[in-house]
Design a protein around this motif. Structure first.
Motif, PDB file in Angstrom:
ATOM      1  N   GLY A 245       0.811  -1.207   0.000  1.00 23.12           N
ATOM      2  CA  GLY A 245       0.000   0.000   0.000  1.00 23.12           C
ATOM      3  C   GLY A 245       0.844   1.256   0.000  1.00 23.12           C
ATOM      4  N   ALA A 246       1.924   1.242   0.794  1.00 26.22           N
ATOM      5  CA  ALA A 246       2.809   2.406   0.836  1.00 26.22           C
ATOM      6  C   ALA A 246       3.472   2.641  -0.511  1.00 26.22           C
ATOM      7  CB  ALA A 246       3.865   2.214   1.919  1.00 26.22           C
ATOM      8  N   GLN A 247       3.868   1.562  -1.169  1.00 29.39           N
ATOM      9  CA  GLN A 247       4.498   1.709  -2.484  1.00 29.39           C
ATOM     10  C   GLN A 247       3.492   2.238  -3.498  1.00 29.39           C
ATOM     11  OE1 GLN A 247       6.510  -1.801  -3.810  1.00 29.39           O
ATOM     12  NE2 GLN A 247       7.149  -0.904  -5.754  1.00 29.39           N
ATOM     13  N   GLU A 248       2.255   1.763  -3.433  1.00 32.22           N
ATOM     14  CA  GLU A 248       1.215   2.261  -4.337  1.00 32.22           C
ATOM     15  C   GLU A 248       0.969   3.750  -4.122  1.00 32.22           C
ATOM     16  OE1 GLU A 248      -2.466   0.179  -4.775  1.00 32.22           O
ATOM     17  OE2 GLU A 248      -1.550  -1.730  -4.253  1.00 32.22           O
ATOM     18  N   ARG A 249       0.869   4.155  -2.862  1.00 32.69           N
ATOM     19  CA  ARG A 249       0.617   5.569  -2.574  1.00 32.69           C
ATOM     20  C   ARG A 249       1.764   6.443  -3.062  1.00 32.69           C
ATOM     21  NH1 ARG A 249      -1.539   3.195   2.052  1.00 32.69           N
ATOM     22  NH2 ARG A 249       0.398   3.457   3.220  1.00 32.69           N
ATOM     23  N   GLY A 250       2.983   5.940  -2.898  1.00 28.84           N
ATOM     24  CA  GLY A 250       4.135   6.699  -3.394  1.00 28.84           C
ATOM     25  C   GLY A 250       4.086   6.871  -4.903  1.00 28.84           C
TER      26      GLY A 250
ATOM     27  N   LEU B  33       1.338   9.399  -5.842  1.00 31.68           N
ATOM     28  CA  LEU B  33       1.812  10.771  -5.635  1.00 31.68           C
ATOM     29  C   LEU B  33       2.736  11.195  -6.772  1.00 31.68           C
ATOM     30  CD1 LEU B  33       2.511  10.777  -1.779  1.00 31.68           C
ATOM     31  CD2 LEU B  33       0.647  11.925  -2.993  1.00 31.68           C
ATOM     32  N   GLY B  34       3.563  10.244  -7.225  1.00 31.88           N
ATOM     33  CA  GLY B  34       4.447  10.544  -8.359  1.00 31.88           C
ATOM     34  C   GLY B  34       3.653  10.843  -9.620  1.00 31.88           C
ATOM     35  N   ILE B  35       2.565  10.114  -9.837  1.00 30.71           N
ATOM     36  CA  ILE B  35       1.706  10.352 -11.000  1.00 30.71           C
ATOM     37  C   ILE B  35       1.085  11.746 -10.919  1.00 30.71           C
ATOM     38  CG2 ILE B  35      -0.448   9.656 -12.111  1.00 30.71           C
ATOM     39  CD1 ILE B  35       0.270   6.763 -11.382  1.00 30.71           C
ATOM     40  N   GLN B  36       0.594  12.102  -9.738  1.00 26.03           N
ATOM     41  CA  GLN B  36       0.010  13.429  -9.553  1.00 26.03           C
ATOM     42  C   GLN B  36       1.035  14.529  -9.805  1.00 26.03           C
ATOM     43  OE1 GLN B  36      -1.748  13.538  -5.651  1.00 26.03           O
ATOM     44  NE2 GLN B  36      -3.082  11.786  -6.034  1.00 26.03           N
ATOM     45  N   GLU B  37       2.268  14.316  -9.364  1.00 25.25           N
ATOM     46  CA  GLU B  37       3.311  15.316  -9.571  1.00 25.25           C
ATOM     47  C   GLU B  37       3.668  15.440 -11.050  1.00 25.25           C
ATOM     48  OE1 GLU B  37       6.096  18.274  -8.852  1.00 25.25           O
ATOM     49  OE2 GLU B  37       4.409  17.517  -7.679  1.00 25.25           O
ATOM     50  N   GLN B  38       3.724  14.311 -11.748  1.00 25.86           N
ATOM     51  CA  GLN B  38       3.988  14.345 -13.186  1.00 25.86           C
ATOM     52  C   GLN B  38       2.897  15.130 -13.915  1.00 25.86           C
ATOM     53  OE1 GLN B  38       6.436  13.393 -15.191  1.00 25.86           O
ATOM     54  NE2 GLN B  38       7.706  12.735 -13.479  1.00 25.86           N
ATOM     55  N   GLN B  39       1.637  14.906 -13.535  1.00 26.49           N
ATOM     56  CA  GLN B  39       0.540  15.639 -14.158  1.00 26.49           C
ATOM     57  C   GLN B  39       0.640  17.125 -13.848  1.00 26.49           C
ATOM     58  OE1 GLN B  39      -2.012  14.290 -16.220  1.00 26.49           O
ATOM     59  NE2 GLN B  39      -2.238  16.485 -16.590  1.00 26.49           N
ATOM     60  N   ARG B  40       1.005  17.445 -12.606  1.00 26.35           N
ATOM     61  CA  ARG B  40       1.137  18.850 -12.210  1.00 26.35           C
ATOM     62  C   ARG B  40       2.255  19.525 -13.001  1.00 26.35           C
ATOM     63  NH1 ARG B  40       3.645  22.458  -8.730  1.00 26.35           N
ATOM     64  NH2 ARG B  40       5.315  20.961  -8.336  1.00 26.35           N
ATOM     65  N   GLN B  41       3.386  18.849 -13.130  1.00 27.90           N
ATOM     66  CA  GLN B  41       4.512  19.419 -13.868  1.00 27.90           C
ATOM     67  C   GLN B  41       4.152  19.604 -15.347  1.00 27.90           C
ATOM     68  OE1 GLN B  41       7.367  20.588 -12.821  1.00 27.90           O
ATOM     69  NE2 GLN B  41       7.060  20.047 -10.679  1.00 27.90           N
ATOM     70  N   TYR B  42       3.421  18.643 -15.900  1.00 25.00           N
ATOM     71  CA  TYR B  42       2.994  18.773 -17.302  1.00 25.00           C
ATOM     72  C   TYR B  42       2.067  19.967 -17.467  1.00 25.00           C
ATOM     73  CZ  TYR B  42       0.273  18.023 -21.512  1.00 25.00           C
ATOM     74  OH  TYR B  42      -0.360  18.210 -22.712  1.00 25.00           O
ATOM     75  N   ASP B  43       1.099  20.118 -16.555  1.00 27.55           N
ATOM     76  CA  ASP B  43       0.161  21.238 -16.646  1.00 27.55           C
ATOM     77  C   ASP B  43       0.888  22.575 -16.543  1.00 27.55           C
ATOM     78  OD1 ASP B  43      -1.936  19.484 -16.895  1.00 27.55           O
ATOM     79  OD2 ASP B  43      -2.475  19.515 -14.762  1.00 27.55           O
ATOM     80  N   LEU B  44       1.885  22.655 -15.637  1.00 30.47           N
ATOM     81  CA  LEU B  44       2.644  23.891 -15.489  1.00 30.47           C
ATOM     82  C   LEU B  44       3.440  24.207 -16.758  1.00 30.47           C
ATOM     83  CD1 LEU B  44       4.004  23.588 -11.823  1.00 30.47           C
ATOM     84  CD2 LEU B  44       2.284  25.183 -12.658  1.00 30.47           C
TER      85      LEU B  44
ATOM     86  N   GLY C 299       5.151   4.157 -16.427  1.00 35.02           N
ATOM     87  CA  GLY C 299       6.069   3.411 -15.557  1.00 35.02           C
ATOM     88  C   GLY C 299       5.551   3.328 -14.135  1.00 35.02           C
ATOM     89  N   ALA C 300       4.929   4.419 -13.663  1.00 34.60           N
ATOM     90  CA  ALA C 300       4.399   4.430 -12.295  1.00 34.60           C
ATOM     91  C   ALA C 300       3.252   3.438 -12.152  1.00 34.60           C
ATOM     92  CB  ALA C 300       3.940   5.836 -11.922  1.00 34.60           C
ATOM     93  N   TYR C 301       2.383   3.383 -13.177  1.00 37.71           N
ATOM     94  CA  TYR C 301       1.294   2.413 -13.116  1.00 37.71           C
ATOM     95  C   TYR C 301       1.834   0.981 -13.156  1.00 37.71           C
ATOM     96  CZ  TYR C 301      -2.599   5.687 -13.467  1.00 37.71           C
ATOM     97  OH  TYR C 301      -3.525   6.657 -13.206  1.00 37.71           O
ATOM     98  N   GLY C 302       2.893   0.791 -13.919  1.00 34.70           N
ATOM     99  CA  GLY C 302       3.527  -0.524 -13.916  1.00 34.70           C
ATOM    100  C   GLY C 302       4.074  -0.877 -12.543  1.00 34.70           C
ATOM    101  N   ASN C 303       4.662   0.109 -11.874  1.00 31.69           N
ATOM    102  CA  ASN C 303       5.182  -0.123 -10.527  1.00 31.69           C
ATOM    103  C   ASN C 303       4.051  -0.406  -9.540  1.00 31.69           C
ATOM    104  OD1 ASN C 303       7.803   0.311 -11.402  1.00 31.69           O
ATOM    105  ND2 ASN C 303       7.760   2.489 -10.926  1.00 31.69           N
ATOM    106  N   ILE C 304       2.914   0.274  -9.738  1.00 30.07           N
ATOM    107  CA  ILE C 304       1.761  -0.004  -8.876  1.00 30.07           C
ATOM    108  C   ILE C 304       1.308  -1.444  -9.049  1.00 30.07           C
ATOM    109  CG2 ILE C 304      -0.701   0.497  -8.560  1.00 30.07           C
ATOM    110  CD1 ILE C 304      -0.087   3.425  -9.042  1.00 30.07           C
ATOM    111  N   GLY C 305       1.266  -1.886 -10.308  1.00 30.70           N
ATOM    112  CA  GLY C 305       0.911  -3.283 -10.566  1.00 30.70           C
ATOM    113  C   GLY C 305       1.881  -4.248  -9.910  1.00 30.70           C
ATOM    114  N   ASP C 306       3.170  -3.910 -10.016  1.00 24.92           N
ATOM    115  CA  ASP C 306       4.185  -4.764  -9.383  1.00 24.92           C
ATOM    116  C   ASP C 306       4.016  -4.773  -7.869  1.00 24.92           C
ATOM    117  OD1 ASP C 306       5.224  -5.304 -11.864  1.00 24.92           O
ATOM    118  OD2 ASP C 306       6.821  -3.798 -11.730  1.00 24.92           O
ATOM    119  N   ALA C 307       3.706  -3.588  -7.303  1.00 21.91           N
ATOM    120  CA  ALA C 307       3.524  -3.506  -5.852  1.00 21.91           C
ATOM    121  C   ALA C 307       2.335  -4.336  -5.404  1.00 21.91           C
ATOM    122  CB  ALA C 307       3.339  -2.051  -5.430  1.00 21.91           C
ATOM    123  N   ARG C 308       1.240  -4.259  -6.166  1.00 17.96           N
ATOM    124  CA  ARG C 308       0.067  -5.056  -5.802  1.00 17.96           C
ATOM    125  C   ARG C 308       0.353  -6.546  -5.909  1.00 17.96           C
ATOM    126  NH1 ARG C 308      -4.685  -1.553  -8.928  1.00 17.96           N
ATOM    127  NH2 ARG C 308      -4.649   0.240  -7.472  1.00 17.96           N
ATOM    128  N   ALA C 309       1.024  -6.895  -7.011  1.00 22.79           N
ATOM    129  CA  ALA C 309       1.374  -8.310  -7.175  1.00 22.79           C
ATOM    130  C   ALA C 309       2.313  -8.760  -6.066  1.00 22.79           C
ATOM    131  CB  ALA C 309       2.019  -8.529  -8.543  1.00 22.79           C
TER     132      ALA C 309
END
Length: 226
Positions: free
Chosen positions: A24-29, A32-43, A181-191
């Protein structure tokens, strides 16, 4: 239930819970990285569009000169509407140059004693015709220059727009790669969490089974060695 079994079951539960929390901690991390990437793209996208708007605004007056030059040149060449020749004579400096030229010819003719003669009248007519032709060509060149300024401003605006589109596209591609890549890591974390939890359960089952069989063997000792 023997205390050993209780302890083993408790250890299994804690191991499973730890695996779930780690996943769960890895997924949340990663989220957060996905949200930051979206924020940086929007900026970055916002900065590019803002700069493009500023550039378009700065070049707008120069782009507007192009259509004005085209309209004037079309009239001058008789391609549209009725052209008023007085437009040329009203251009800055035209009348001043004409007056200065006539005054110079008058002084020259007076010095030669031919002022007011027929020959001087013909010279004055030729001067006026040549001066008008020069004024026409000068006006034509000015209109052409206006068209060139407008075209150059339009080209610059288009280049800035293309550059902004390329930059935004690059930002978007980079963000997409990072998010993917982050979504892939989330999948790996869940697995990994599922496997870790299942491993803890299997280990607990195995441990309890061993304790059970060990207890059975102690309860029913072997007849060998009697």
């Amino acid at each position: 239930m023997p205390w050993g079994a209780v302890a083993y079951a408790g250890s299994t539960y804690l191991n499973k819970r730890a695996a779930d929390k780690a996943a769960g901690a890895q997924e949340r991390g990663q989220e957060l990285g996905i949200q930051e990437q979206q924020r940086q793209y929007d900026l970055s996208r916002g900065d590019q569009l803002q700069q493009l708007d500023l550039t378009r605004g700065d070049l707008a007056p120069y782009r507007a000169l192009g259509p004005q030059g085209i309209s004037g040149l079309s009239g001058l060449l008789g391609l549209s509407g009725n052209f008023d020749p007085s437009v040329i004579t009203r251009t800055p400096g035209y009348q001043f140059g004409l007056d200065q030229g006539v005054q110079a010819m008058d002084r020259s003719a007076a010095a030669r004693g031919v002022l007011g003669t027929g020959g001087y009248g013909q010279d004055l007519t030729r001067f006026g015709q040549n001066y008008a032709a020069g004024g026409y060509n000068d006006y034509y060149n000015k209109l052409s220059n206006l068209i060139g300024i407008g075209q150059s401003a339009s080209n610059q605006t288009g280049a800035y727009g293309q550059n902004a589109a390329n930059q935004i596209g690059a930002y978007g591609q980079n963000a997409a790669n990072q998010i993917s890549g982050a979504y892939g890591n989330i999948g790996d974390a869940r697995a990994g969490g599922i496997l870790g939890a299942q491993g803890a359960i299997n280990q607990g089952i195995g441990g309890l089974s061993n304790m059970y069989f060990a207890g059975q063997m102690n309860r029913f000792p072997s007849s060998y060695g009697r």
